[in-house]
Design a protein around this motif. Structure first.
Motif, PDB file in Angstrom:
ATOM      1  N   TYR A  72      61.818  37.809  83.461  1.00 19.69           N
ATOM      2  CA  TYR A  72      62.074  37.203  84.450  1.00 19.69           C
ATOM      3  C   TYR A  72      60.728  37.625  85.199  1.00 19.69           C
ATOM      4  CZ  TYR A  72      66.859  38.201  84.009  1.00 19.69           C
ATOM      5  OH  TYR A  72      68.421  38.043  83.801  1.00 19.69           O
ATOM      6  N   LYS A  73      60.475  36.214  86.327  1.00 20.75           N
ATOM      7  CA  LYS A  73      59.006  35.641  86.608  1.00 20.75           C
ATOM      8  C   LYS A  73      59.327  36.148  87.652  1.00 20.75           C
ATOM      9  CE  LYS A  73      57.919  34.283  82.425  1.00 20.75           C
ATOM     10  NZ  LYS A  73      57.104  35.192  82.126  1.00 20.75           N
ATOM     11  N   LYS A  74      60.568  36.001  88.512  1.00 19.15           N
ATOM     12  CA  LYS A  74      60.504  35.890  89.927  1.00 19.15           C
ATOM     13  C   LYS A  74      61.808  36.766  90.828  1.00 19.15           C
ATOM     14  CE  LYS A  74      61.109  32.438  93.833  1.00 19.15           C
ATOM     15  NZ  LYS A  74      61.108  31.932  94.734  1.00 19.15           N
ATOM     16  N   MET A  75      61.881  37.709  91.216  1.00 19.44           N
ATOM     17  CA  MET A  75      62.536  38.948  92.130  1.00 19.44           C
ATOM     18  C   MET A  75      63.106  38.548  93.460  1.00 19.44           C
ATOM     19  SD  MET A  75      62.845  42.766  92.248  1.00 19.44           S
ATOM     20  CE  MET A  75      62.880  43.127  90.441  1.00 19.44           C
TER      21      MET A  75
ATOM     22  N   LYS B  24      67.559  31.229  85.325  1.00 22.79           N
ATOM     23  CA  LYS B  24      67.058  31.906  84.002  1.00 22.79           C
ATOM     24  C   LYS B  24      65.885  32.456  84.345  1.00 22.79           C
ATOM     25  CE  LYS B  24      64.419  29.393  80.287  1.00 22.79           C
ATOM     26  NZ  LYS B  24      64.211  28.445  79.431  1.00 22.79           N
ATOM     27  N   ASN B  25      64.904  32.483  85.714  1.00 21.59           N
ATOM     28  CA  ASN B  25      63.448  32.939  85.413  1.00 21.59           C
ATOM     29  C   ASN B  25      63.402  33.884  87.026  1.00 21.59           C
ATOM     30  OD1 ASN B  25      62.168  31.189  83.494  1.00 21.59           O
ATOM     31  ND2 ASN B  25      62.225  29.338  84.707  1.00 21.59           N
ATOM     32  N   THR B  26      65.514  33.927  87.262  1.00 22.31           N
ATOM     33  CA  THR B  26      64.875  34.570  88.537  1.00 22.31           C
ATOM     34  C   THR B  26      66.172  35.474  88.653  1.00 22.31           C
ATOM     35  OG1 THR B  26      63.768  32.538  89.644  1.00 22.31           O
ATOM     36  CG2 THR B  26      64.717  34.538  91.262  1.00 22.31           C
ATOM     37  N   VAL B  27      65.669  36.943  89.244  1.00 21.49           N
ATOM     38  CA  VAL B  27      66.831  38.003  89.246  1.00 21.49           C
ATOM     39  C   VAL B  27      66.692  38.311  90.302  1.00 21.49           C
ATOM     40  CG1 VAL B  27      64.937  39.587  88.793  1.00 21.49           C
ATOM     41  CG2 VAL B  27      67.448  40.576  88.328  1.00 21.49           C
TER      42      VAL B  27
ATOM     43  N   PRO C 254      71.303  38.253  87.758  1.00 25.99           N
ATOM     44  CA  PRO C 254      70.860  37.630  87.178  1.00 25.99           C
ATOM     45  C   PRO C 254      71.134  36.372  88.600  1.00 25.99           C
ATOM     46  CG  PRO C 254      71.266  38.144  85.364  1.00 25.99           C
ATOM     47  CD  PRO C 254      72.006  39.017  86.385  1.00 25.99           C
TER      48      PRO C 254
ATOM     49  N   ALA D 283      62.947  43.918  85.453  1.00 19.42           N
ATOM     50  CA  ALA D 283      62.873  42.751  85.342  1.00 19.42           C
ATOM     51  C   ALA D 283      61.855  41.910  84.457  1.00 19.42           C
ATOM     52  CB  ALA D 283      62.633  42.253  86.775  1.00 19.42           C
ATOM     53  N   LYS D 284      60.352  42.367  84.528  1.00 21.33           N
ATOM     54  CA  LYS D 284      59.548  41.718  84.018  1.00 21.33           C
ATOM     55  C   LYS D 284      60.074  41.698  82.757  1.00 21.33           C
ATOM     56  CE  LYS D 284      56.212  42.019  87.328  1.00 21.33           C
ATOM     57  NZ  LYS D 284      54.926  42.919  87.810  1.00 21.33           N
TER      58      LYS D 284
END
Length: 66
Positions: A42-45, A6-9, A3, A37-38
């Motif tokens: 998560y919204k972004k990698m 919050k939205n990104t891995v 992580p 991840a999705k």
């Protein structure tokens, strides 16, 4: 995967042993990690790689991870 916020891995250290490289295994691994991840929300990698890792850059670009 780790992580980042919050939205990104962040994708960390994906390796395929030399005798198995060139068989599409890396592409499958990164694709599955992206799906996971999705599923986790998560919204972004993001990833960090260098120009010397041309194979990695190709896989990530092909799968639109960057």
């Amino acid at each position: 995967m780790r992580p980042y916020n919050k939205n990104t891995v962040e994708l960390k250290r994906v390796f395929v042993i030399p005798t198995e490289q060139g068989k599409g295994i890396g592409t499958v691994l990164v694709s599955k990690l992206t799906e996971w991840a999705k599923e986790l929300g998560y919204k972004k990698m993001i990833l960090e790689t260098g120009e010397l890792l041309a194979e990695s850059c190709h896989i990530y670009s092909k799968l639109e991870c960057v």
